[in-house]
Design a protein around this motif. Structure first.
Motif, PDB file in Angstrom:
ATOM      1  N   ASN A  96       0.804  -1.232   0.000  1.00  0.00           N
ATOM      2  CA  ASN A  96       0.000   0.000   0.000  1.00  0.00           C
ATOM      3  C   ASN A  96       0.831   1.274   0.000  1.00  0.00           C
ATOM      4  OD1 ASN A  96      -2.436  -1.465   0.024  1.00  0.00           O
ATOM      5  ND2 ASN A  96      -2.261  -1.720   2.235  1.00  0.00           N
ATOM      6  N   CYS A  97       2.089   1.205  -0.383  1.00  0.00           N
ATOM      7  CA  CYS A  97       2.929   2.400  -0.485  1.00  0.00           C
ATOM      8  C   CYS A  97       3.111   2.713  -1.960  1.00  0.00           C
ATOM      9  CB  CYS A  97       4.294   2.174   0.172  1.00  0.00           C
ATOM     10  SG  CYS A  97       4.178   1.906   1.945  1.00  0.00           S
ATOM     11  N   VAL A  98       2.792   3.959  -2.355  1.00  0.00           N
ATOM     12  CA  VAL A  98       2.952   4.380  -3.743  1.00  0.00           C
ATOM     13  C   VAL A  98       3.813   5.625  -3.782  1.00  0.00           C
ATOM     14  CG1 VAL A  98       0.865   3.313  -4.667  1.00  0.00           C
ATOM     15  CG2 VAL A  98       0.718   5.558  -3.642  1.00  0.00           C
ATOM     16  N   LEU A  99       4.643   5.710  -4.841  1.00  0.00           N
ATOM     17  CA  LEU A  99       5.599   6.804  -4.968  1.00  0.00           C
ATOM     18  C   LEU A  99       5.430   7.494  -6.316  1.00  0.00           C
ATOM     19  CD1 LEU A  99       7.642   4.232  -3.591  1.00  0.00           C
ATOM     20  CD2 LEU A  99       8.480   6.445  -2.875  1.00  0.00           C
ATOM     21  N   ASP A 101       7.962  10.324  -8.383  1.00  0.00           N
ATOM     22  CA  ASP A 101       9.170  11.162  -8.452  1.00  0.00           C
ATOM     23  C   ASP A 101       9.910  11.243  -7.114  1.00  0.00           C
ATOM     24  OD1 ASP A 101       8.663  11.690 -11.129  1.00  0.00           O
ATOM     25  OD2 ASP A 101       7.565  13.537 -10.696  1.00  0.00           O
ATOM     26  N   GLY A 102      10.036  10.145  -6.410  1.00  0.00           N
ATOM     27  CA  GLY A 102      10.765  10.111  -5.148  1.00  0.00           C
ATOM     28  C   GLY A 102       9.951  10.552  -3.942  1.00  0.00           C
ATOM     29  N   TYR A 103       8.677  10.893  -4.141  1.00  0.00           N
ATOM     30  CA  TYR A 103       7.797  11.288  -3.038  1.00  0.00           C
ATOM     31  C   TYR A 103       6.871  10.128  -2.700  1.00  0.00           C
ATOM     32  CZ  TYR A 103       9.187  16.146  -3.606  1.00  0.00           C
ATOM     33  OH  TYR A 103       9.901  17.307  -3.663  1.00  0.00           O
ATOM     34  N   LEU A 104       6.679   9.876  -1.419  1.00  0.00           N
ATOM     35  CA  LEU A 104       5.727   8.887  -0.940  1.00  0.00           C
ATOM     36  C   LEU A 104       4.366   9.557  -0.870  1.00  0.00           C
ATOM     37  CD1 LEU A 104       5.008   6.182   0.430  1.00  0.00           C
ATOM     38  CD2 LEU A 104       5.582   7.289   2.594  1.00  0.00           C
ATOM     39  N   LEU A 105       3.394   9.077  -1.626  1.00  0.00           N
ATOM     40  CA  LEU A 105       2.076   9.704  -1.675  1.00  0.00           C
ATOM     41  C   LEU A 105       1.248   9.254  -0.478  1.00  0.00           C
ATOM     42  CD1 LEU A 105       1.368   9.336  -5.492  1.00  0.00           C
ATOM     43  CD2 LEU A 105       2.403  11.262  -4.267  1.00  0.00           C
ATOM     44  N   VAL A 106       0.921  10.195   0.389  1.00  0.00           N
ATOM     45  CA  VAL A 106       0.143   9.926   1.598  1.00  0.00           C
ATOM     46  C   VAL A 106      -1.255  10.497   1.381  1.00  0.00           C
ATOM     47  CG1 VAL A 106      -0.033  10.319   4.082  1.00  0.00           C
ATOM     48  CG2 VAL A 106       2.219  10.071   3.025  1.00  0.00           C
ATOM     49  N   GLY A 107      -2.268   9.653   1.520  1.00  0.00           N
ATOM     50  CA  GLY A 107      -3.647  10.097   1.326  1.00  0.00           C
ATOM     51  C   GLY A 107      -3.990  10.123  -0.153  1.00  0.00           C
ATOM     52  N   GLY A 108      -5.073  10.799  -0.487  1.00  0.00           N
ATOM     53  CA  GLY A 108      -5.509  10.882  -1.874  1.00  0.00           C
ATOM     54  C   GLY A 108      -6.368   9.693  -2.252  1.00  0.00           C
ATOM     55  N   PRO A 109      -7.018   9.779  -3.407  1.00  0.00           N
ATOM     56  CA  PRO A 109      -7.906   8.698  -3.852  1.00  0.00           C
ATOM     57  C   PRO A 109      -7.084   7.498  -4.345  1.00  0.00           C
ATOM     58  CG  PRO A 109      -7.828  10.438  -5.495  1.00  0.00           C
ATOM     59  CD  PRO A 109      -7.038  10.922  -4.310  1.00  0.00           C
ATOM     60  N   ARG A 110      -7.208   6.383  -3.666  1.00  0.00           N
ATOM     61  CA  ARG A 110      -6.425   5.193  -4.003  1.00  0.00           C
ATOM     62  C   ARG A 110      -6.859   4.569  -5.326  1.00  0.00           C
ATOM     63  NH1 ARG A 110      -1.520   5.412  -2.149  1.00  0.00           N
ATOM     64  NH2 ARG A 110      -1.659   6.520  -0.203  1.00  0.00           N
ATOM     65  N   ALA A 125       4.857  18.639   0.579  1.00  0.00           N
ATOM     66  CA  ALA A 125       5.847  17.728   1.137  1.00  0.00           C
ATOM     67  C   ALA A 125       5.901  17.902   2.648  1.00  0.00           C
ATOM     68  CB  ALA A 125       7.215  17.992   0.524  1.00  0.00           C
ATOM     69  N   GLU A 126       5.981  16.801   3.366  1.00  0.00           N
ATOM     70  CA  GLU A 126       6.090  16.794   4.827  1.00  0.00           C
ATOM     71  C   GLU A 126       7.284  15.923   5.211  1.00  0.00           C
ATOM     72  OE1 GLU A 126       4.313  18.346   7.142  1.00  0.00           O
ATOM     73  OE2 GLU A 126       2.830  19.232   5.812  1.00  0.00           O
ATOM     74  N   PRO A 127       8.525  16.456   5.078  1.00  0.00           N
ATOM     75  CA  PRO A 127       9.708  15.631   5.316  1.00  0.00           C
ATOM     76  C   PRO A 127       9.796  15.062   6.730  1.00  0.00           C
ATOM     77  CG  PRO A 127      10.320  17.812   4.482  1.00  0.00           C
ATOM     78  CD  PRO A 127       8.856  17.797   4.676  1.00  0.00           C
ATOM     79  N   GLY A 128       9.210  15.690   7.717  1.00  0.00           N
ATOM     80  CA  GLY A 128       9.294  15.211   9.094  1.00  0.00           C
ATOM     81  C   GLY A 128       8.237  14.190   9.469  1.00  0.00           C
ATOM     82  N   MET A 129       7.315  13.890   8.572  1.00  0.00           N
ATOM     83  CA  MET A 129       6.217  12.968   8.878  1.00  0.00           C
ATOM     84  C   MET A 129       6.731  11.536   8.976  1.00  0.00           C
ATOM     85  SD  MET A 129       2.793  12.164   6.661  1.00  0.00           S
ATOM     86  CE  MET A 129       1.835  13.565   7.170  1.00  0.00           C
ATOM     87  N   GLN A 134       9.172   2.536   3.782  1.00  0.00           N
ATOM     88  CA  GLN A 134      10.607   2.648   4.005  1.00  0.00           C
ATOM     89  C   GLN A 134      11.318   3.524   2.982  1.00  0.00           C
ATOM     90  OE1 GLN A 134      12.448   0.594   6.366  1.00  0.00           O
ATOM     91  NE2 GLN A 134      10.520   0.051   7.307  1.00  0.00           N
ATOM     92  N   GLN A 135      10.561   4.252   2.144  1.00  0.00           N
ATOM     93  CA  GLN A 135      11.222   5.031   1.106  1.00  0.00           C
ATOM     94  C   GLN A 135      10.412   6.268   0.748  1.00  0.00           C
ATOM     95  OE1 GLN A 135       9.827   1.562  -1.654  1.00  0.00           O
ATOM     96  NE2 GLN A 135      11.113   2.892  -2.847  1.00  0.00           N
ATOM     97  N   GLY A 136      11.084   7.241   0.158  1.00  0.00           N
ATOM     98  CA  GLY A 136      10.439   8.450  -0.336  1.00  0.00           C
ATOM     99  C   GLY A 136      10.195   9.485   0.744  1.00  0.00           C
ATOM    100  N   THR A 137      10.106  10.747   0.318  1.00  0.00           N
ATOM    101  CA  THR A 137       9.750  11.861   1.197  1.00  0.00           C
ATOM    102  C   THR A 137       8.233  11.940   1.244  1.00  0.00           C
ATOM    103  OG1 THR A 137      11.733  13.063   0.536  1.00  0.00           O
ATOM    104  CG2 THR A 137       9.970  14.347   1.556  1.00  0.00           C
ATOM    105  N   PRO A 138       7.621  11.905   2.428  1.00  0.00           N
ATOM    106  CA  PRO A 138       6.149  11.957   2.494  1.00  0.00           C
ATOM    107  C   PRO A 138       5.591  13.203   1.801  1.00  0.00           C
ATOM    108  CG  PRO A 138       7.045  11.327   4.608  1.00  0.00           C
ATOM    109  CD  PRO A 138       8.209  11.734   3.753  1.00  0.00           C
TER     110      PRO A 138
END
Length: 147
Positions: A96-99, A101-110, A125-129, A134-138
């Motif tokens: 269930n982790c999708v990326l 361009d190097g960003y981890l997509l959190v939320g949104g329509p699956r 972008a929320e780098p501190g989240m 295990q990968q990507g900038t949130p």
């Protein structure tokens, strides 16, 4: 002895606070203030002939009706601090982790954010989240649509 040392200051504070709260505010003559002015004890009486203020509910230029949003995405440009990314969604190493361009997509329509789909996402972008992936900038997705 230690309890006595703590009890004396606590007792002094309680006495001082109770003395402040028990000042007589009832009738009698009001005491003068240091400037010599008398305190105000009643509200001014409103003028019965004065008209109440009016507020015009219609904004200048006439009423504006909002445009209906386009299906699947935002109808306005991203707000302050928002970013728009476009590309192909990739699957992450965790379930269930999708990326994108190097960003981890959190939320949104699956249903839109599936691996292999070409999309445009808006968010920030929320780098501190902290995440379980295990990968990507949130990147918190506020809107997504296929392109």
């Amino acid at each position: 002895m230690r309890t006595f040392r703590l009890a004396v200051p606590v007792l002094a504070v309680c006495v001082a606070l109770s003395a402040c709260g028990s000042q007589d505010t009832g009738g009698g003559t009001p005491s003068p203030t240091p400037t010599g002015a008398q305190p105000v004890t009643s509200q001014p009486t409103p003028d019965p002939t004065a008209l109440p203020p009016t507020v015009d509910p219609t904004p200048p230029g006439g009423p504006k009706t909002p445009k209906p949003p386009k299906p699947g995405g935002p109808s306005t440009p991203p707000g302050v601090g928002a970013t728009t990314l476009t590309g192909t969604v990739q699957g992450g190493v965790e379930p269930n982790c999708v990326l994108l361009d190097g960003y981890l997509l959190v939320g949104g329509p699956r249903d839109v954010l599936t691996p292999g789909a070409r999309v445009e996402v808006t968010g920030r972008a929320e780098p501190g989240m902290m995440t379980t992936c295990q990968q990507g900038t949130p990147f918190v997705v506020t809107a997504a649509r296929p392109t």
